[in-house]
Every structure is written in structure tokens, then in C-alpha cells.
Design a protein around this motif. Structure first.
Motif, PDB file in Angstrom:
ATOM      1  N   TRP A  12       1.217  -0.802  -0.316  1.00 43.61           N
ATOM      2  CA  TRP A  12       0.142  -0.257  -0.166  1.00 43.61           C
ATOM      3  C   TRP A  12       0.579   1.267   0.173  1.00 43.61           C
ATOM      4  O   TRP A  12       0.354   1.904  -0.772  1.00 43.61           O
ATOM      5  CB  TRP A  12      -0.858  -0.171   1.214  1.00 43.61           C
ATOM      6  N   ALA A  13       2.042   1.633   1.016  1.00 41.88           N
ATOM      7  CA  ALA A  13       3.005   2.475   0.640  1.00 41.88           C
ATOM      8  C   ALA A  13       3.300   2.825  -0.234  1.00 41.88           C
ATOM      9  O   ALA A  13       3.759   3.609  -1.392  1.00 41.88           O
ATOM     10  CB  ALA A  13       4.104   2.278   1.871  1.00 41.88           C
ATOM     11  N   VAL A  14       3.632   1.420  -1.629  1.00 38.43           N
ATOM     12  CA  VAL A  14       4.389   1.944  -2.621  1.00 38.43           C
ATOM     13  C   VAL A  14       2.896   2.147  -3.761  1.00 38.43           C
ATOM     14  O   VAL A  14       3.644   3.191  -4.902  1.00 38.43           O
ATOM     15  CB  VAL A  14       5.106   0.577  -3.355  1.00 38.43           C
ATOM     16  N   VAL A  15       2.556   1.338  -3.169  1.00 36.16           N
ATOM     17  CA  VAL A  15       1.497   2.938  -4.667  1.00 36.16           C
ATOM     18  C   VAL A  15       1.051   4.090  -3.864  1.00 36.16           C
ATOM     19  O   VAL A  15       0.445   4.396  -5.061  1.00 36.16           O
ATOM     20  CB  VAL A  15      -0.389   1.345  -4.048  1.00 36.16           C
ATOM     21  N   ARG A  16       0.986   4.428  -2.839  1.00 32.98           N
ATOM     22  CA  ARG A  16       0.372   5.721  -2.447  1.00 32.98           C
ATOM     23  C   ARG A  16       1.495   6.285  -2.926  1.00 32.98           C
ATOM     24  O   ARG A  16       1.399   7.715  -3.610  1.00 32.98           O
ATOM     25  CB  ARG A  16       0.370   5.288  -1.074  1.00 32.98           C
ATOM     26  N   ILE A  28      11.631   4.803  -5.594  1.00 31.13           N
ATOM     27  CA  ILE A  28      10.870   3.688  -4.161  1.00 31.13           C
ATOM     28  C   ILE A  28      11.708   2.578  -4.256  1.00 31.13           C
ATOM     29  O   ILE A  28      11.467   1.890  -3.063  1.00 31.13           O
ATOM     30  CB  ILE A  28       9.138   3.192  -4.781  1.00 31.13           C
ATOM     31  N   MET A  29      11.720   1.954  -5.180  1.00 27.56           N
ATOM     32  CA  MET A  29      12.542   0.638  -4.979  1.00 27.56           C
ATOM     33  C   MET A  29      13.619   0.248  -4.003  1.00 27.56           C
ATOM     34  O   MET A  29      13.898  -0.541  -2.702  1.00 27.56           O
ATOM     35  CB  MET A  29      12.991   0.146  -6.116  1.00 27.56           C
ATOM     36  N   ASP A  30      14.414   1.319  -4.126  1.00 29.23           N
ATOM     37  CA  ASP A  30      15.502   1.179  -2.963  1.00 29.23           C
ATOM     38  C   ASP A  30      14.937   1.795  -1.947  1.00 29.23           C
ATOM     39  O   ASP A  30      15.606   1.016  -0.505  1.00 29.23           O
ATOM     40  CB  ASP A  30      16.056   3.173  -3.213  1.00 29.23           C
ATOM     41  N   ILE A  34      12.863  -2.994  -2.521  1.00 29.87           N
ATOM     42  CA  ILE A  34      11.887  -3.994  -3.639  1.00 29.87           C
ATOM     43  C   ILE A  34      13.160  -4.887  -4.769  1.00 29.87           C
ATOM     44  O   ILE A  34      13.727  -3.301  -5.632  1.00 29.87           O
ATOM     45  CB  ILE A  34      11.382  -3.325  -4.457  1.00 29.87           C
ATOM     46  N   LYS A  35      12.967  -5.507  -5.334  1.00 27.19           N
ATOM     47  CA  LYS A  35      14.482  -6.657  -6.220  1.00 27.19           C
ATOM     48  C   LYS A  35      13.628  -5.838  -7.166  1.00 27.19           C
ATOM     49  O   LYS A  35      15.006  -5.617  -8.281  1.00 27.19           O
ATOM     50  CB  LYS A  35      14.694  -7.209  -6.221  1.00 27.19           C
ATOM     51  N   ASN A  36      12.739  -5.635  -8.000  1.00 25.57           N
ATOM     52  CA  ASN A  36      12.051  -5.973  -9.356  1.00 25.57           C
ATOM     53  C   ASN A  36      11.463  -4.890  -9.521  1.00 25.57           C
ATOM     54  O   ASN A  36      10.452  -4.888  -9.372  1.00 25.57           O
ATOM     55  CB  ASN A  36      12.296  -7.368  -9.735  1.00 25.57           C
ATOM     56  N   LYS A  37      11.658  -4.224 -10.858  1.00 30.10           N
ATOM     57  CA  LYS A  37      10.469  -3.228 -11.075  1.00 30.10           C
ATOM     58  C   LYS A  37       9.459  -3.658 -11.691  1.00 30.10           C
ATOM     59  O   LYS A  37       7.939  -3.126 -11.189  1.00 30.10           O
ATOM     60  CB  LYS A  37      11.331  -2.226 -12.299  1.00 30.10           C
ATOM     61  N   THR A  42       2.628  -4.084 -10.911  1.00 34.82           N
ATOM     62  CA  THR A  42       2.050  -5.481 -10.806  1.00 34.82           C
ATOM     63  C   THR A  42       1.559  -5.476  -9.742  1.00 34.82           C
ATOM     64  O   THR A  42      -0.181  -4.916  -9.848  1.00 34.82           O
ATOM     65  CB  THR A  42       1.896  -7.083  -9.955  1.00 34.82           C
ATOM     66  N   TRP A  43       1.507  -4.363  -8.724  1.00 34.22           N
ATOM     67  CA  TRP A  43       0.703  -3.789  -7.005  1.00 34.22           C
ATOM     68  C   TRP A  43      -0.280  -3.017  -7.918  1.00 34.22           C
ATOM     69  O   TRP A  43      -1.427  -2.364  -7.522  1.00 34.22           O
ATOM     70  CB  TRP A  43       2.038  -3.523  -6.406  1.00 34.22           C
TER      71      TRP A  43
END
Length: 70
Positions: A12-16, A28-30, A34-37, A42-43
Motif C-alpha cells: 500500500w505504501a508503494v502504491v500511495r 521507491i524500489m530503493d 524491492i528488487k524488481n520493477k 504488478t501492485w
């Protein structure tokens, strides 16, 4: 090397953060390790399709008919 398990809070934090548009996908990945874009994509796809029940599903077990255990 196994599968990563991300909590629903992380998803949810990533989507926000993506919706706010202040950070790039790479930032955001850093931030959330999260290892893969494609995971972020997907989310976002789940969110846009209204499949938010998928954020709480356990890894490897995808419920589609009843949208998860009762």
C-alpha cells in the motif's frame, strides 16, 4: 535465493507513493528494498483494476473465486 515476502502495508505504501508521483520507481524500489520493477508494476495493476483483495493474499496462494478465505 527465495521469494521475497512483502507485507500489505509495504504494498500500500508503494502504491500511495507512486500515485503521489513525488518519487521515481527506482527511488521507491530503493526505499522499500524491492528488487524488481515488475513487482511495483504488478501492485499498480492490481490497484487500478480494483483487485485490492490481492494485497492481503499469502505468497503462492492466489484466490480468485471467493477472493480469499473467510
Amino acid at each position: 535465493m527465495g521469494k521475497n515476502l512483502y507485507t500489505s502495508e509495504t504494498k500500500w505504501a508503494v502504491v500511495r507513493e507512486k500515485l503521489e508521483g513525488k518519487l521515481t520507481t527506482k527511488e521507491i524500489m530503493d526505499k522499500y528494498q524491492i528488487k524488481n520493477k515488475s513487482q511495483v508494476e504488478t501492485w499498480m495493476r492490481w490497484y487500478k483494476k480494483g483487485e485490492i483483495y490481492r494485497f492481503d493474499q499469502p505468497i503462492g496462494k492466489q484466490y480468485t473465486f471467493g477472493h480469499g478465505p473467510e
